[in-house]
Design a protein around this motif. Structure first.
Motif, short mmCIF file in Angstrom:
data_model
loop_
_atom_site.label_atom_id
_atom_site.label_comp_id
_atom_site.label_asym_id
_atom_site.label_seq_id
_atom_site.Cartn_x
_atom_site.Cartn_y
_atom_site.Cartn_z
N VAL A 849 -71.86 -17.38 84.46
CA VAL A 849 -70.26 -17.60 83.98
C VAL A 849 -70.33 -19.01 83.10
N VAL A 850 -70.15 -19.06 81.96
CA VAL A 850 -69.94 -20.36 81.21
C VAL A 850 -69.17 -20.14 80.34
N PRO A 851 -68.51 -21.34 79.83
CA PRO A 851 -67.38 -21.28 78.75
C PRO A 851 -67.96 -20.68 77.44
N ARG A 852 -67.08 -19.60 76.73
CA ARG A 852 -67.63 -19.28 75.46
C ARG A 852 -67.53 -20.38 74.40
N TRP A 853 -68.83 -20.34 73.89
CA TRP A 853 -69.15 -21.03 72.61
C TRP A 853 -68.86 -20.38 71.58
N VAL A 854 -68.20 -20.85 70.30
CA VAL A 854 -68.26 -20.10 69.00
C VAL A 854 -68.48 -20.88 68.04
N GLN A 855 -69.06 -20.25 66.74
CA GLN A 855 -69.26 -21.16 65.58
C GLN A 855 -68.20 -20.69 64.68
N ALA A 856 -67.27 -21.57 64.54
CA ALA A 856 -66.13 -21.12 63.58
C ALA A 856 -66.66 -21.41 62.38
N THR A 857 -66.12 -20.41 61.37
CA THR A 857 -66.40 -20.83 59.58
C THR A 857 -65.09 -20.70 59.20
N LEU A 858 -64.66 -21.89 58.52
CA LEU A 858 -63.32 -22.30 57.92
C LEU A 858 -63.81 -22.11 56.06
N MET A 859 -63.36 -21.17 55.58
CA MET A 859 -63.23 -21.01 54.08
C MET A 859 -61.90 -21.15 53.47
#
Length: 1443
Positions: A849-859
């Motif tokens: 159980v770990v914090p959710r990491w996301v790769q955010a793309t901003l266009m």
């Protein structure tokens, strides 16, 4: 949220509700009244009405019970939410389907359906003194449906009037309630919700709405106010009445403030805070005079008057100005003109004293501004209708704008008339732009000569002032806005103006183009400054639009009036010419008609619409060029018999014919048809005429020769004679192929958009669309799941997921990326953590159980103007990659740390191995020198060369012995003692090295998860005694008292045998005893004790004297056998305590124990040596056996190491086998033990080759010091039953040492190098009976080898020991071995239990693990001989009986 608000229940609400209300319990039947609120007691006749006879209020109780009264609803569960009975409107609300809340109302309730609420009758944290106590009316069972006699109608109170009067006294000012009687329905008829009157503003309802999420930030503001510094004190000490009032206004959407206490301290809700502007939240907690300096005194006096006279609520209206922040950078704040209607109501406590006031606000700004502006438009319209020409129209317009009072909405006005005349050509050449000029008709607020309003203004691009804006207004049909904010309103032109109204500079202005009609040109331009203290909102836009319409319509009337006057003047002049020119006009008309026909034909050639004339039968007389291009007909006209239909698709021809038939009855028709492709048309190519108007219009007809099917929209209109017959038909054709294609493309794109939407919903990444403020505009389902947000409609609910769902530490990084995206206009990527968690399982089955990491793309997304107003992108879940990266980093760090520890361990182990090796070398040299000196003395050389003097331990050196001038016999005795000491030292060093090697091997097995726990049936006490026996010699040598204690708990359980792994348990005991002896031998008090106890429950720190070490995180590496035993119900926990009186341990040293390659302190290794593995291995071995280990120690007192394991009670057959084995071993040992004599003969032997045998020779032999034990001394004299020993060993050194040791003990020894040689020598022994080759006679009378036992090495070349053993057992089964079973002992360095069991399965009787000592070998040989003999005795008895 405040505690008192959360704990408010239904009873609290009904207690504070001014409406009479009661609660009816529907179960058990019949319905029963269980509660009435205080307002109910204020109406004396209500209880009599609701408890009257069945025939009088039966419908009322049926409605309460949920019985539909409407005939259309019978048979359903639908019940009206309102009911009129006894001139009172009643409302019904169901709670938990068991309770009904009935309330009386002064007028018909709203059509809102009743809401189900939670009935919480347990009111927590409520002060009983703050409100009247609850009351329940005890009602008899027969009273549920109303059986009491009904008083006559004359005696009934007028409840409607009574209730309305009382309720009006409690109502909020400004919204007087209507009379109940005006809203009553028939007494037994439910009120239909659609016709119900809306609820009055004074009727607050009894349901307390929940606090919506948007109010929580305001609640945080309330909580952050330092109330303890105000007059009302901290919130925790607020009176209940204040809490109740505050909770009520907090959830109210109307602006309401509370002035509490004698100092009139201000508290208000969120809606009121918006009226405070920039003063919020500083007004919270201030007195009314400090909060409102301009009107605080007046409010205070009104409150005092209300409190003293107990007056009804007082109302008033103010013109109020709210300070707003400027939307233009660098400019001061502005004040917003507001009209507020307020009312003050006293707050009365339970003692009828006024403790405060509620100050409610109603915003009347829109109404007041609308009245003011409408009056201005009315006055302006009345003045403008008096204008008779355009010039007077401009004068009256600017004059009336100046007369408007107040001047707030007209702070600036500049009016220009737009003209075009001969002077315009001189001022503005045609090549330079517009030829119109503007003449100043008047201005308000503009001093003479100001550059913003010149007398004549040329609309040229290069001119200054308002030329460019006015030129833009010429083409505008509606007023357009100019603002300082976007610099569309030039600030330089606003300097030096005389602002009207408030005197503040305008922040915006509008230019109103004035034209009589939409089709005509602009005749005037009005620059109107906007009210600087009002925003340009919808009301303002509507006002400007109405003003524009008023000016336009008035100007149109003036223009028409002026035109009519001009026409009147010209009518007389024209009448004189009419008669004279009548003939001339007739001729001109004829000429014009002909010209018109020609002109029409010429124009028709340029119109991009196909036009043709003909009759309804399809005979065409005229067609323009566009018609030929559209239809592809070759021409020319006339065209008869509908020949043009050959160009039409065959399927569409009936449509054209039927539509033309319709013209007989209708005036016009409209239809569509398709034109054939060129290859489908059997006519010549169409005309090639071109019209320049097509190119000017930008149209492309795609000639029919382009092989495209064309769609045509046709409109046909019939021109009829007076008798209704058709004269001719005009047909217009429009090519709609492009429109069709656009429509099809639109459908395709719509389908594509739908597919993209579906793909978005099924995508595995979160996709979103946001504006630059972070508000969510749209997202798919995965985005909401990743962010942990409920799926909502972002167009309805404002959601900013970045602020709510991203970690605070990562939010600045995300915000920086968004800013860079806007500045650089490129796609940005960033990895952030969300507040949701990512759950998974690793390879070992552990939950992660770990914090959710996301790769955010901003266009960035650009608008049609090219500006970035929003951005889109996706969220890719990279939690797994992040977790793997972090795990790899952790593993790398652990590997580095492990490498460091291993390097330290290698250094430590090298040191520990080299020190004993050095001692062994020195002792070996000493033994060599000593024996050399002995040899010299034996040979009669008392003064031999002894260049080197060696000694060991406390023994004297050879030189020292020689200097004492001892006789040869005494010197030999001293030299022998020195030699014995050196040999014992070598043995001790070898044992030390063996322990290190064992620790390393055990550690390797633990790391490789190859260590097996194999339980067998063992006597625990006997096992402990064996461990103690190993240390008796060493303990006696260093004067340590070694003892064992059996606890009473062990004996109470009656334990004799248990199932556990004795080798692993003994390994732990040996480690602990080794440490205990090592750290105790230098102390003044030298005691080491081992205590054993047992328990049916797992030991804990409360039941033991030590603190157990928590279980390691490396997991269970034991085999399945031990785990299965742990799940048995017959478990017994064995507890062992090793207590010493050594130097003890400090708290810091105890923290370093039980770790890999770690000792208590750095000086421990220097002083005592060791590898740092013993306690770590002990910890792992106890954990493998479902146990634990711990320590208790005090510096200078000693230490206690304790551990426990889980064992199991063995089965009955296992106990019998163990007892039989123990008895056999004891009998073997007791039968072979003899008492040593003071002196013994020493046997001398002559060396023999490795392949020969050796027999003991006569002579004296001294007692062996290594065979002595506290209990018995095993005699080296050969027992009668052991005749000879065959040693099978491939290592020549081990072979020679073993042979020599056995010869010294008096055995006959033969050796073999491998299994094949062993079998060959077996055939030449006295045990072989395989044939003539094995007899003594066949060997020429040579004496055969008397074989009694074989010592078999396992790992050998040519043939290994296990194979050789199997061959020997096969010979036994074939009868080629005489004398019964031949004892075989496997001798190997393979010490694993599986290897031992494999050797026994191959036929070995027992296994002796290298390294070993000769007494251990002798004892093992005797035990095996005795065991084999015991097994053979029953067989011999049976053979005797059979014989």
């Amino acid at each position: 949220m405040h505690t008192s608000f959360l704990d408010t229940g239904i009873i609290d609400l009904l207690e504070a509700d001014p409406r009479p209300s009661f609660i009816v319990a529907l179960t058990p039947h019949p319905p029963t009244i269980v509660y009435t609120n205080p307002a109910f007691s204020g109406y004396t006749g209500l209880l009599d009405i609701i408890t009257a006879h069945r025939e009088d209020n039966g419908h009322f109780w049926d409605w309460i019970s949920g019985v539909p009264l409407d005939s259309a609803l019978k048979g359903t569960s639908i019940v009206a939410s309102s009911f009129a009975h006894s001139n009172i409107f009643w409302t019904r609300s169901v709670v938990h389907e068991q309770m009904v809340v009935i309330g009386a109302n002064e007028q018909a309730p709203s059509s809102e359906p009743p809401r189900k609420v939670r009935l919480d009758v347990s009111v927590r944290g409520r002060d009983d003194s703050a409100s009247p106590p609850r009351r329940a009316i005890p009602v008899d069972e027969t009273m549920g449906l109303g059986n009491s006699p009904l008083p006559p109608s004359s005696a009934r109170p007028n409840l409607a009037a009574d209730f309305a009067a009382i309720h009006r006294a409690k109502s909020t000012p400004g919204s007087p309630p209507a009379s109940m009687k005006q809203n009553l329905a028939t007494p037994t008829e439910p009120v239909q919700p659609p016709q119900a009157a809306p609820r009055s503003a004074s009727d607050l309802g009894w349901i307390l709405s929940g606090m919506i999420p948007e109010q929580r930030p305001f609640w945080e503001v309330i909580r952050n106010v330092k109330w303890e510094a105000t007059h009302i004190g901290p919130m925790a000490s607020w009176p209940p009445r204040l809490e109740q009032t505050f909770n009520q206004i907090l959830v109210d959407s109307r602006p309401i403030a509370v002035c509490w206490g004698p100092h009139y301290t201000t508290i208000y809700n969120e809606a009121f805070s918006k009226l405070c502007g920039s003063k919020h939240p500083a007004l919270l907690g201030l007195t009314v005079e400090d909060a409102w300096p301009e009107a605080g005194h007046q409010l205070k006096e009104k409150m005092r008057a209300i409190a003293c006279k107990q007056k009804a609520p007082e109302e008033d209206e103010w013109n109020f100005f709210i300070e707003r922040e400027s939307d233009v950078s660098g400019e001061p704040n502005w004040f917003e003109e507001t009209y507020l209607k307020w009312s003050i109501s006293p707050i009365i406590d339970s003692n009828s004293e006024c403790v405060g006031f509620t100050h409610s606000i109603v915003d009347a700004t829109s109404m007041r501004l609308w009245e003011r502006r409408m009056q201005m438009l009315i006055d302006l319209g009345e003045v403008l209708v008096t204008a008779r020409d355009v010039r007077s129209y401009w004068e009256k317009t600017i004059q009336q704008l100046g007369n408007v009072w107040p001047h707030y909405d007209i702070p600036l006005a500049i009016l220009y008339s737009v003209e075009e005349g001969p002077d315009a050509m001189a001022l503005a050449p045609p090549s330079c732009g517009s030829t119109k000029i503007c003449r100043l008709a008047g201005a308000l607020g503009v001093p003479d000569g100001h550059p913003i309003a010149p007398a004549v203004l040329s609309l040229q691009p290069g001119d200054e002032a308002l030329s460019a804006l006015f030129q833009k207004a010429l083409s505008a049909h509606h007023p357009f806005l100019l603002q300082k904010q976007d610099n569309s309103l030039p600030r330089a032109l606003l300097e030096g103006l005389q602002w009207r109204g408030f005197g503040d500079p305008c922040r915006a202005a509008v230019i109103v183009p004035i034209r009589p009609t939409k089709e005509e040109n602009v005749m005037g331009l009005l620059l109107l400054g906007l009210n600087p203290r009002r925003p340009y909102d919808n009301d303002y836009r509507q006002y400007i639009s109405l003003l524009s319409q008023k000016l336009t319509t008035s100007l149109a009337s003036t223009v028409l009036l002026e035109e009519e006057a001009r026409r009147g003047r010209n009518a007389a002049e024209e009448a004189a010419f009419d008669q004279a020119q009548l003939k001339e006009k007739l001729a001109a008309s004829t000429r014009e008609a002909n010209e018109s026909i020609q002109m029409f034909e010429a124009v028709a050639e340029f119109v991009p619409v196909g036009m043709c004339f003909g009759d309804h039968l399809g005979n065409l007389t005229f067609a323009n060029d566009a018609w030929y291009k559209i239809t592809g007909h070759p021409g020319p006209v006339p065209i008869s018999n509908q020949s043009f239909l050959s160009c039409v698709k065959e399927e569409d021809r009936p449509v054209i014919i039927s539509e033309y038939e319709k013209l007989k009855t209708v005036r016009n028709v409209e239809f569509e048809f398709r034109v054939k492709r060129l290859e489908d048309v059997d006519i010549p190519a169409p005309l090639t005429r071109n019209s320049p108007s097509f190119e000017k219009a930008g149209l492309d007809f795609h000639p029919i020769g382009d092989n495209k099917e064309r769609h045509i929209l046709a409109t046909a209109e019939a021109e009829r004679a007076t008798d209704g017959t058709i004269i001719r038909v005009l047909t217009c054709l429009t090519d709609v192929t492009a429109h069709k294609q656009v429509a099809e493309e639109a459908v395709r794109r719509a389908q594509q958009a739908e597919n993209l939407k579906r793909m978005t919903e099924f995508a595995t990444v979160g996709m979103y669309d946001m504006d630059l403020d972070g508000r969510l505009l749209g997202a798919n389902k995965v985005f909401f799941e990743m962010c942990g947000l409920p799926i909502i409609d972002p167009t309805v609910v404002v959601v900013k997921p970045w602020e709510e769902c991203v970690w605070k530490e990562d939010y600045p990084l995300l915000k920086d990326k968004a800013e860079r995206m806007v500045v650089e206009a490129v796609v940005q990527n960033v990895e952030v953590r969300l507040r949701t968690t990512w759950n998974a399982e690793d390879g070992a089955g552990h939950k992660v159980v770990v914090p959710r990491w996301v790769q955010a793309t901003l266009m960035p997304v650009r608008t049609t103007e090219g500006t970035i107003a929003s951005f889109t992108g996706c969220l890719s879940d990279v939690s797994l990659q992040r977790w793997q990266l972090e795990r790899e980093k952790q593993r790398k760090e652990e590997a580095i740390e492990s490498k460091r520890q291993q390097e330290n361990f290698i250094d430590m182990t090298s040191h520990e191995m080299r020190n004993p090796l050095s001692a062994i070398i020195h002792c070996a040299d000493a033994i060599t020198a000593t024996l050399t000196r002995v040899q010299e003395l034996v040979n009669g050389e008392p003064h031999g060369d002894t260049g080197t003097a060696f000694s060991n331990g406390d023994g004297m050196s050879i030189v020292a012995l020689r200097e004492q001038n001892l006789d040869p016999q005494s010197e030999v005795r001293a030299l022998v003692e020195n030699c014995i000491d050196s040999a014992e030292t070598i043995v001790g060093c070898a044992q030390h090295q063996k322990r290190i090697v064992d620790d390393i091997l055990t550690m390797s097995k633990l790391d490789s998860k190859l260590l097996a726990i194999t339980p067998i049936t063992v006597n625990p006490i006997q096992m402990v005694q064996e461990a103690l026996k190993m240390f008796e010699v060493e303990a006696r040598r260093v004067d340590i008292h070694l003892s064992m204690v059996v606890d009473r708990s062990y004996r109470d359980l009656g334990i004799r045998y248990l199932d556990f792994d004795p080798s692993r348990l003994k390994q732990v005991l040996i480690n602990l005893l080794t440490n205990a002896l090592k750290f105790t031998k230098t102390g003044p008090t030298r005691n080491v004790s081992v205590a054993i106890s047992a328990s049916l429950t797992r030991p804990s720190e409360a039941t033991s004297s030590v603190q157990f070490i928590p279980r390691s995180q490396e997991g269970d590496i034991g085999d399945c056998t031990q785990r299965d035993l742990c799940n048995r119900a017959d478990s017994v926990f064995l507890m062992f305590e090793v207590k010493d009186t050594g130097q003890g341990l400090t708290e810091e040293e105890k923290k370093s124990l039980f770790q890999r390659f770690v000792q208590a302190s750095s000086r421990t290794h220097v002083k005592y040596g060791g590898s740092g593995l013993g306690l770590f291995i002990s910890r792992r071995l106890t954990e493998l056996q479902n146990g634990a280990i711990g320590v208790a120690s005090q510096p200078g007192v000693g230490s206690t190491f304790a551990f426990y394991i889980e064992a199991n009670i063995p089965a009955g057959t296992s106990i019998l086998d163990a007892e039989a084995s123990t008895a056999a071993i004891k009998a073997a040992i007791s039968g072979l033990q003899v008492t040593p004599s003071p002196t013994s003969s020493r046997r001398q032997h002559s060396p023999s080759t490795a392949s020969g045998s050796t027999t003991p020779s006569s002579g004296t032999q001294r007692p062996s010091p290594i065979t002595a034990s506290p209990s018995s001394v095993l005699s080296p004299t050969l027992p009668p039953q052991i005749k000879g020993v065959l040693v099978v060993e491939d290592n020549l050194i081990n072979q020679q040492i073993t042979r020599r040791g056995l010869l010294n003990m008096g055995f006959t020894v033969d050796v073999a190098n491998h299994g094949v040689e062993c079998l060959d020598k077996l055939r030449r022994t006295d045990r072989f009976a395989g044939g003539c080759n094995g007899s003594a006679a066949s060997n020429g009378g040579e004496q055969t080898f008397p074989l009694s036992i074989i010592l078999m090495d396992i790992e050998m070349p040519i043939q290994d020991g296990l194979t050789c053993t199997r061959n020997i057992r096969e010979l036994e089964r074939e009868g080629k071995i005489r004398g019964g079973r031949l004892p075989i002992i496997a001798v190997s360095a393979n010490a694993r239990m599986e290897q031992i069991m494999e050797a026994k399965a191959a036929g070995c009787d027992d296994v002796l693990v290298k390294p070993y000592r000769m007494p251990e070998l002798l004892e093992k040989m005797r035990i095996v001989m005795r065991t084999v003999a015991a097994l053979e005795e029953p067989l011999c008895d049976m053979s005797t009986i059979m014989g």
